[in-house]
Design a protein around this motif. Structure first.
Motif, PDB file in Angstrom:
ATOM      1  N   CYS A  97      42.629 -41.238 110.636  1.00  0.00           N
ATOM      2  CA  CYS A  97      42.662 -39.253 109.372  1.00  0.00           C
ATOM      3  C   CYS A  97      42.704 -39.968 108.531  1.00  0.00           C
ATOM      4  O   CYS A  97      42.937 -41.371 107.830  1.00  0.00           O
ATOM      5  CB  CYS A  97      43.263 -38.234 109.370  1.00  0.00           C
ATOM      6  SG  CYS A  97      45.012 -38.709 108.787  1.00  0.00           S
ATOM      7  N   LEU A  99      44.254 -39.707 105.582  1.00  0.00           N
ATOM      8  CA  LEU A  99      46.244 -39.471 104.932  1.00  0.00           C
ATOM      9  C   LEU A  99      46.284 -40.943 104.422  1.00  0.00           C
ATOM     10  O   LEU A  99      46.741 -41.285 103.708  1.00  0.00           O
ATOM     11  CB  LEU A  99      46.518 -38.762 105.722  1.00  0.00           C
ATOM     12  CG  LEU A  99      46.482 -37.056 105.518  1.00  0.00           C
ATOM     13  CD1 LEU A  99      47.500 -36.424 106.409  1.00  0.00           C
ATOM     14  CD2 LEU A  99      46.061 -37.236 104.357  1.00  0.00           C
ATOM     15  N   CYS A 103      48.387 -43.398 101.272  1.00  0.00           N
ATOM     16  CA  CYS A 103      50.148 -42.996 100.792  1.00  0.00           C
ATOM     17  C   CYS A 103      49.899 -44.405 100.793  1.00  0.00           C
ATOM     18  O   CYS A 103      49.701 -45.579 101.334  1.00  0.00           O
ATOM     19  CB  CYS A 103      50.343 -42.242 102.277  1.00  0.00           C
ATOM     20  SG  CYS A 103      49.979 -42.801 103.870  1.00  0.00           S
ATOM     21  N   ALA A 123      54.884 -32.126 105.581  1.00  0.00           N
ATOM     22  CA  ALA A 123      54.562 -33.943 105.458  1.00  0.00           C
ATOM     23  C   ALA A 123      55.045 -34.351 104.541  1.00  0.00           C
ATOM     24  O   ALA A 123      55.993 -33.438 103.445  1.00  0.00           O
ATOM     25  CB  ALA A 123      52.492 -33.486 104.649  1.00  0.00           C
ATOM     26  N   ARG A 166      51.614 -39.542 103.590  1.00  0.00           N
ATOM     27  CA  ARG A 166      51.583 -37.954 103.044  1.00  0.00           C
ATOM     28  C   ARG A 166      50.304 -37.514 102.358  1.00  0.00           C
ATOM     29  O   ARG A 166      49.117 -38.346 101.778  1.00  0.00           O
ATOM     30  CB  ARG A 166      52.280 -39.030 101.166  1.00  0.00           C
ATOM     31  CG  ARG A 166      52.319 -37.709 100.123  1.00  0.00           C
ATOM     32  CD  ARG A 166      52.518 -38.962  98.829  1.00  0.00           C
ATOM     33  NE  ARG A 166      52.558 -37.586  97.331  1.00  0.00           N
ATOM     34  CZ  ARG A 166      52.862 -38.168  96.518  1.00  0.00           C
ATOM     35  NH1 ARG A 166      52.769 -39.371  96.066  1.00  0.00           N
ATOM     36  NH2 ARG A 166      52.753 -37.306  95.143  1.00  0.00           N
ATOM     37  N   PRO A 167      49.655 -36.467 101.885  1.00  0.00           N
ATOM     38  CA  PRO A 167      48.706 -35.406 101.770  1.00  0.00           C
ATOM     39  C   PRO A 167      48.274 -36.026 100.067  1.00  0.00           C
ATOM     40  O   PRO A 167      49.311 -36.194  99.799  1.00  0.00           O
ATOM     41  CB  PRO A 167      48.513 -33.960 102.370  1.00  0.00           C
ATOM     42  CG  PRO A 167      49.588 -34.320 102.879  1.00  0.00           C
ATOM     43  CD  PRO A 167      50.813 -35.327 102.684  1.00  0.00           C
ATOM     44  N   ARG A 171      49.569 -31.853  98.423  1.00  0.00           N
ATOM     45  CA  ARG A 171      48.533 -30.679  99.512  1.00  0.00           C
ATOM     46  C   ARG A 171      49.092 -30.554 100.796  1.00  0.00           C
ATOM     47  O   ARG A 171      49.596 -31.586 101.567  1.00  0.00           O
ATOM     48  CB  ARG A 171      47.117 -30.844  99.002  1.00  0.00           C
ATOM     49  CG  ARG A 171      46.371 -31.572 100.202  1.00  0.00           C
ATOM     50  CD  ARG A 171      44.735 -32.018  99.886  1.00  0.00           C
ATOM     51  NE  ARG A 171      44.993 -33.684 100.671  1.00  0.00           N
ATOM     52  CZ  ARG A 171      44.248 -33.029 102.019  1.00  0.00           C
ATOM     53  NH1 ARG A 171      45.131 -32.216 103.123  1.00  0.00           N
ATOM     54  NH2 ARG A 171      43.287 -34.006 102.079  1.00  0.00           N
ATOM     55  N   PRO A 173      48.560 -29.922 104.694  1.00  0.00           N
ATOM     56  CA  PRO A 173      47.517 -31.072 105.197  1.00  0.00           C
ATOM     57  C   PRO A 173      47.110 -30.211 105.703  1.00  0.00           C
ATOM     58  O   PRO A 173      47.027 -28.892 106.505  1.00  0.00           O
ATOM     59  CB  PRO A 173      49.132 -31.068 105.930  1.00  0.00           C
ATOM     60  CG  PRO A 173      50.156 -30.825 106.520  1.00  0.00           C
ATOM     61  CD  PRO A 173      50.057 -30.417 104.759  1.00  0.00           C
ATOM     62  N   GLU A 177      44.550 -32.668 110.147  1.00  0.00           N
ATOM     63  CA  GLU A 177      44.620 -33.607 109.843  1.00  0.00           C
ATOM     64  C   GLU A 177      45.673 -33.479 111.322  1.00  0.00           C
ATOM     65  O   GLU A 177      46.718 -34.627 111.687  1.00  0.00           O
ATOM     66  CB  GLU A 177      45.254 -34.037 108.439  1.00  0.00           C
ATOM     67  CG  GLU A 177      44.555 -34.326 107.588  1.00  0.00           C
ATOM     68  CD  GLU A 177      44.201 -33.674 106.056  1.00  0.00           C
ATOM     69  OE1 GLU A 177      43.774 -34.427 105.231  1.00  0.00           O
ATOM     70  OE2 GLU A 177      45.258 -33.446 105.679  1.00  0.00           O
TER      71      GLU A 177
END
Ligand code: URA
Length: 306
Positions: A97, A99, A103, A123, A166-167, A171, A173, A177
């Motif tokens: 995904c 994300l 990160c 998250a 980490r989003p 934010r 997730p 996700e």
């Protein structure tokens, strides 16, 4: 069905030590009325009965993989893993995904691989992303105190999140996700085989129970996820933002503790090298101390059925 019986307006009680660890009662409002159990995910979740809870100790890992999920090649790959390290190394390569691109590192989870209690947060945040460990920032410090007040050390439980990356800007997730990352959580649960799962906050609860779940309505209720009893409480970050929720969280944790003892869970943190070995090899403190403490708490909060 578990229905705590408590007189309207009666506040939960805690020992001095617990208050010090988790000062929940500073602004204790009247405690809400008892709540019915309920459940939603895939139409399979249901109130946890003692029988289901007891059975959870002996379920087989394979049962935790739903047929729908087995169609995901990742879930199939993870189902054949021999240990958490193997699952973790697959997660660290993951690019499924958006994300991962934003990160620094994958925060897989940590703790006792044979934990009887598994904690599932939302998250990783900035500190977690930096250090590669879950719940190590301010919310993590409060989580440690919540666990300690409930009778657990951080080391004896297993802590992870619904998504391992980490989003952006911390934010929440997104549902897709969480869905994409779900095989890792599923594999962790299957490998660890906890007696119980504690969800922190709505995204975690929704991941295991279903999108209809709401933390404000459903905290403190029992659900089950493929035979594993699941309970949710407010996320520690939410408690830091709004301490007036702390007494409700304390009720949830007392209920977790009550059920944990009822189904034969072990507390390892309070005593050193005495007592019988458990499947984790960690020396437990299940004995009289935990039972006595529980009884005194139960006496404080009133009688409960179930
Ligand atoms: N909040 C979470 O939900 N998870 C973490 O690991 C840290 C903060």
């Amino acid at each position: 069905m578990d229905r705590p019986h408590r007189r309207r307006g009666e506040t939960p009680a805690a020992t001095n030590q617990q208050l010090e660890l988790f000062p929940l009662l500073e602004s204790a409002p009247a405690v809400q009325e008892s709540k019915d159990s309920g459940g939603v995910r895939e139409g399979t979740a249901s109130p946890v009965t003692s029988e289901i809870a007891a059975a959870s100790a002996s379920f087989v890992a394979a049962d935790l993989f739903s047929s729908a999920n087995r169609e995901d090649p990742l879930a199939a790959q993870l189902a054949s893993c021999q240990g958490l390290d193997e699952i973790s190394s697959i997660a660290r390569q993951c690019r499924r995904c958006r994300l991962r691109a934003g990160c620094k590192q994958v925060v897989f989870g940590e703790g006792n691989p044979h934990a009887e209690l598994m904690v599932v947060g939302e998250a990783p945040g900035a500190t977690e992303d930096e250090l590669g460990r879950p719940f190590v920032g301010r919310a993590g410090q409060l989580l440690d105190r919540m666990l300690a007040a409930t009778g657990f050390t951080r080391e004896e439980v297993y802590i992870t999140n619904t998504v391992k990356c980490r989003p952006p800007d911390n934010r929440v997730p997104a549902p897709d996700e969480r869905e994409t990352c779900f095989p890792y959580l599923q594999a962790q649960i299957a490998m660890i085989r906890p007696r119980m799962i504690l969800c922190l906050g709505s995204p975690s609860l929704q991941t295991l129970v279903g999108p209809e779940a709401r933390i404000t309505r459903d905290h403190g209720k029992w659900f089950n996820w493929r035979g594993v009893p699941v309970i949710a409480t407010f996320h520690p970050a939410a408690l830091l933002r709004d301490p007036s929720k702390k007494p409700l969280a304390w009720q949830d944790l007392l209920e977790l503790r009550r059920k944990f003892i009822e189904i034969g869970g072990h507390f390892h943190g309070l005593r050193g090298a005495e007592g019988q070995k458990t499947r984790s090899g960690v020396t437990p403190d299940t004995g009289d101390a935990a039972a006595e403490q529980s009884q005194s708490q139960t006496a404080h909060v009133g009688r409960r059925s179930g």
